[in-house]
Structure formats: structure tokens, C-alpha cells
Motif scaffolding. Structure first.
Motif, PDB file in Angstrom:
ATOM      1  N   MET A   1       0.840  -1.190   0.000  1.00 49.57           N
ATOM      2  CA  MET A   1       0.000   0.000   0.000  1.00 49.57           C
ATOM      3  C   MET A   1       0.879   1.244   0.000  1.00 49.57           C
ATOM      4  N   THR A   2       0.574   2.196  -0.825  1.00 52.81           N
ATOM      5  CA  THR A   2       1.402   3.394  -0.895  1.00 52.81           C
ATOM      6  C   THR A   2       0.674   4.611  -0.309  1.00 52.81           C
ATOM      7  N   SER A   3      -0.657   4.705  -0.490  1.00 54.52           N
ATOM      8  CA  SER A   3      -1.362   5.863   0.052  1.00 54.52           C
ATOM      9  C   SER A   3      -1.645   5.648   1.536  1.00 54.52           C
ATOM     10  N   LYS A   4      -2.138   6.697   2.157  1.00 50.55           N
ATOM     11  CA  LYS A   4      -2.416   6.593   3.592  1.00 50.55           C
ATOM     12  C   LYS A   4      -3.535   5.595   3.865  1.00 50.55           C
ATOM     13  N   LEU A   5      -3.327   4.805   4.870  1.00 54.74           N
ATOM     14  CA  LEU A   5      -4.336   3.837   5.294  1.00 54.74           C
ATOM     15  C   LEU A   5      -5.371   4.577   6.142  1.00 54.74           C
ATOM     16  N   ARG A   6      -6.654   4.328   5.849  1.00 52.83           N
ATOM     17  CA  ARG A   6      -7.683   4.946   6.693  1.00 52.83           C
ATOM     18  C   ARG A   6      -8.036   3.953   7.802  1.00 52.83           C
ATOM     19  N   VAL A   7      -7.859   4.378   9.033  1.00 51.23           N
ATOM     20  CA  VAL A   7      -7.970   3.474  10.185  1.00 51.23           C
ATOM     21  C   VAL A   7      -9.085   3.948  11.122  1.00 51.23           C
ATOM     22  N   ALA A   8      -9.937   3.005  11.505  1.00 50.04           N
ATOM     23  CA  ALA A   8     -10.961   3.284  12.519  1.00 50.04           C
ATOM     24  C   ALA A   8     -10.724   2.350  13.694  1.00 50.04           C
ATOM     25  N   THR A   9     -11.010   2.813  14.889  1.00 45.88           N
ATOM     26  CA  THR A   9     -10.900   1.942  16.054  1.00 45.88           C
ATOM     27  C   THR A   9     -12.162   2.077  16.892  1.00 45.88           C
ATOM     28  N   VAL A  49     -18.697   5.634  11.935  1.00 50.15           N
ATOM     29  CA  VAL A  49     -17.609   5.102  11.116  1.00 50.15           C
ATOM     30  C   VAL A  49     -17.906   5.351   9.640  1.00 50.15           C
ATOM     31  N   GLY A  50     -16.871   5.808   8.896  1.00 49.75           N
ATOM     32  CA  GLY A  50     -16.973   5.907   7.449  1.00 49.75           C
ATOM     33  C   GLY A  50     -16.206   4.754   6.836  1.00 49.75           C
ATOM     34  N   ASP A  51     -16.160   4.701   5.512  1.00 50.85           N
ATOM     35  CA  ASP A  51     -15.437   3.604   4.863  1.00 50.85           C
ATOM     36  C   ASP A  51     -13.963   3.672   5.232  1.00 50.85           C
ATOM     37  N   SER A  52     -13.432   2.555   5.720  1.00 51.16           N
ATOM     38  CA  SER A  52     -12.061   2.524   6.230  1.00 51.16           C
ATOM     39  C   SER A  52     -11.338   1.287   5.702  1.00 51.16           C
ATOM     40  N   ASP A  53     -10.016   1.407   5.589  1.00 55.79           N
ATOM     41  CA  ASP A  53      -9.213   0.257   5.162  1.00 55.79           C
ATOM     42  C   ASP A  53      -9.071  -0.745   6.296  1.00 55.79           C
ATOM     43  N   LEU A  54      -8.936  -0.226   7.495  1.00 57.96           N
ATOM     44  CA  LEU A  54      -8.625  -1.077   8.643  1.00 57.96           C
ATOM     45  C   LEU A  54      -9.480  -0.672   9.839  1.00 57.96           C
ATOM     46  N   GLY A  55     -10.136  -1.649  10.433  1.00 51.31           N
ATOM     47  CA  GLY A  55     -10.901  -1.395  11.649  1.00 51.31           C
ATOM     48  C   GLY A  55     -10.331  -2.238  12.777  1.00 51.31           C
ATOM     49  N   ILE A  56     -10.073  -1.613  13.895  1.00 49.47           N
ATOM     50  CA  ILE A  56      -9.468  -2.307  15.046  1.00 49.47           C
ATOM     51  C   ILE A  56     -10.459  -2.255  16.201  1.00 49.47           C
ATOM     52  N   VAL A  57     -10.783  -3.436  16.747  1.00 47.34           N
ATOM     53  CA  VAL A  57     -11.818  -3.509  17.785  1.00 47.34           C
ATOM     54  C   VAL A  57     -11.227  -3.974  19.099  1.00 47.34           C
ATOM     55  N   GLU A  58     -11.482  -3.208  20.143  1.00 48.78           N
ATOM     56  CA  GLU A  58     -11.167  -3.618  21.519  1.00 48.78           C
ATOM     57  C   GLU A  58     -12.476  -4.009  22.195  1.00 48.78           C
ATOM     58  N   GLY A  59     -12.429  -5.081  22.987  1.00 47.11           N
ATOM     59  CA  GLY A  59     -13.592  -5.430  23.801  1.00 47.11           C
ATOM     60  C   GLY A  59     -14.504  -6.445  23.135  1.00 47.11           C
ATOM     61  N   GLY A  60     -15.251  -7.128  23.969  1.00 46.46           N
ATOM     62  CA  GLY A  60     -16.233  -8.097  23.490  1.00 46.46           C
ATOM     63  C   GLY A  60     -17.597  -7.446  23.330  1.00 46.46           C
ATOM     64  N   VAL A  61     -18.591  -8.285  23.084  1.00 46.33           N
ATOM     65  CA  VAL A  61     -19.947  -7.796  22.818  1.00 46.33           C
ATOM     66  C   VAL A  61     -20.829  -8.206  23.990  1.00 46.33           C
ATOM     67  N   ALA A  62     -21.214  -7.210  24.793  1.00 52.08           N
ATOM     68  CA  ALA A  62     -21.956  -7.498  26.024  1.00 52.08           C
ATOM     69  C   ALA A  62     -23.410  -7.064  25.956  1.00 52.08           C
ATOM     70  N   ASN A  63     -23.722  -6.138  25.048  1.00 51.54           N
ATOM     71  CA  ASN A  63     -25.097  -5.632  25.024  1.00 51.54           C
ATOM     72  C   ASN A  63     -25.548  -5.343  23.593  1.00 51.54           C
TER      73      ASN A  63
END
Ligand code: SF4
Length: 179
Positions: A1-9, A49-63
Motif C-alpha cells: 500500500m502506498t497511500s495513507k491507510l484509513r484506520v478506525a478503532t 464510522v466511514g469507509d475505512s481500510d482497517l478497523g481495530i476492535v477492543e472489547g467483546g460484545v456485552a449488550n
């Protein structure tokens, strides 16, 4: 990848320790912002969240809210990463899975030691608890798992830089042993 990665967390049922570990890359954060641009993340306080190359998730699903947010997040992220033990296994919040939900609520709000005003909260603003805490892979497709509680800053840095370089991602032993 050469352009900037769009990252969501995203932080679900976790303690923000994994996000703190990401900040622990210290001055490398200056290099990081040259390489990526952030979408939704607690760092920017962007809520949708908008369209992103990479999404990083912390935590489980409680509710129910965790589930809705995670499913929308997955739809917008090309690559999804489970960061840390809570996202991967449910972690500490999933200790309540040993009990039924009703028993858990009674112990927490009615019968437990030191409770002064017993009563189970029922404000409609409070997201409904699921009957158990789920690791995220049970509910959405996950592309990468980064173990640890939390994963170290060095491990997160290795992952991000090797992903950006487009090569296979490998970690030195020092970053992935937990003894
Ligand atoms: S894996 Fe550990 S540091 Fe990360 S959110 Fe869970 S408890 Fe916190």
C-alpha cells in the motif's frame, strides 16, 4: 500500500487498556499519523464510522448496542482486527458467562455485599444486556487476531507497519510471549 491507510478503532466491552497500549507507541505516533488517517476512534471522538481500510476492535460484545455498532463497523472496514483478549475471547467481562443473566443482575444489584439501594437498573436509555458476553468472531468475520491483555505497543506497531508495507506480518518472539 502506498497511500495513507484509513484506520478506525472501536471500544466495546473492554477497559480501554488496548487503546492505551496503542498510545504507548510514544513518539512513533508522529510517524503513524504520516502513514494513516483516522476515521472513527476514541482518539478523535468521531462517533460514526466511514469507509475505512482497517478497523481495530477492543472489547467483546456485552449488550445490544455493542452488537449494532460492531455490525455497522464491520460493514465499513475492509480489514477487521480483534485487538486484545476481550475482543478475542470475551476476556474479563465474559466472567459473567458463568452465571445466568438474571443471577448475575441479582448478585450485582440486589444480593451482593454492600448494596445500599437494591434494584436492577431499568432505564430505557441503558442498552439491553445480552445473555452472555461474546468474542467478536462469533458475530462478525475477523481477519486478524492480536492477542494480549493488552497487546504491547511494540506488537501493535509491528502489525501496523508490516500491514502498511504490504508484506506478510510476523512478530519477533519477544512481542508475542506472555510468560
Ligand atoms: S484485553 Fe485487557 S487491556 Fe484490552 S480491553 Fe480487555 S482487559 Fe482491557
Amino acid at each position: 500500500m502506498t497511500s495513507k491507510l484509513r484506520v478506525a478503532t472501536l471500544s466495546l466491552a473492554g477497559c480501554f487498556g488496548c487503546h492505551m497500549s496503542l498510545l504507548d507507541i510514544d513518539e512513533r505516533i508522529l510517524d503513524l499519523v504520516e502513514l494513516v488517517e483516522f476515521d472513527r476512534t476514541p482518539f478523535t471522538d468521531i462517533k460514526a464510522v466511514g469507509d475505512s481500510d482497517l478497523g481495530i476492535v477492543e472489547g467483546g460484545v456485552a449488550n445490544a448496542e455493542n452488537l449494532e455498532v460492531l455490525q455497522a463497523f464491520r460493514k465499513h472496514c475492509k480489514i477487521l482486527v480483534a485487538m486484545g483478549a476481550c475482543a478475542i475471547t470475551g476476556g474479563i467481562p465474559s466472567m459473567r458467562n458463568q452465571l445466568g443473566l438474571g443471577e448475575c443482575l441479582m448478585e450485582s444489584y440486589v444480593n451482593g455485599p454492600g448494596i445500599l439501594n437494591p434494584g436492577i437498573p431499568n432505564d430505557p436509555e441503558i442498552p439491553l444486556l445480552l445473555d452472555k458476553v461474546h468474542p467478536i468472531y462469533e458475530l462478525v468475520r475477523v481477519d486478524y487476531f492480536l492477542p494480549g491483555c493488552p497487546p504491547s505497543a511494540d506488537m501493535l506497531w509491528t502489525f501496523l507497519t508490516e500491514l502498511l508495507a504490504g508484506g506478510p506480518i510476523g512478530f519477533p518472539y519477544s512481542q508475542i510471549h506472555f510468560d
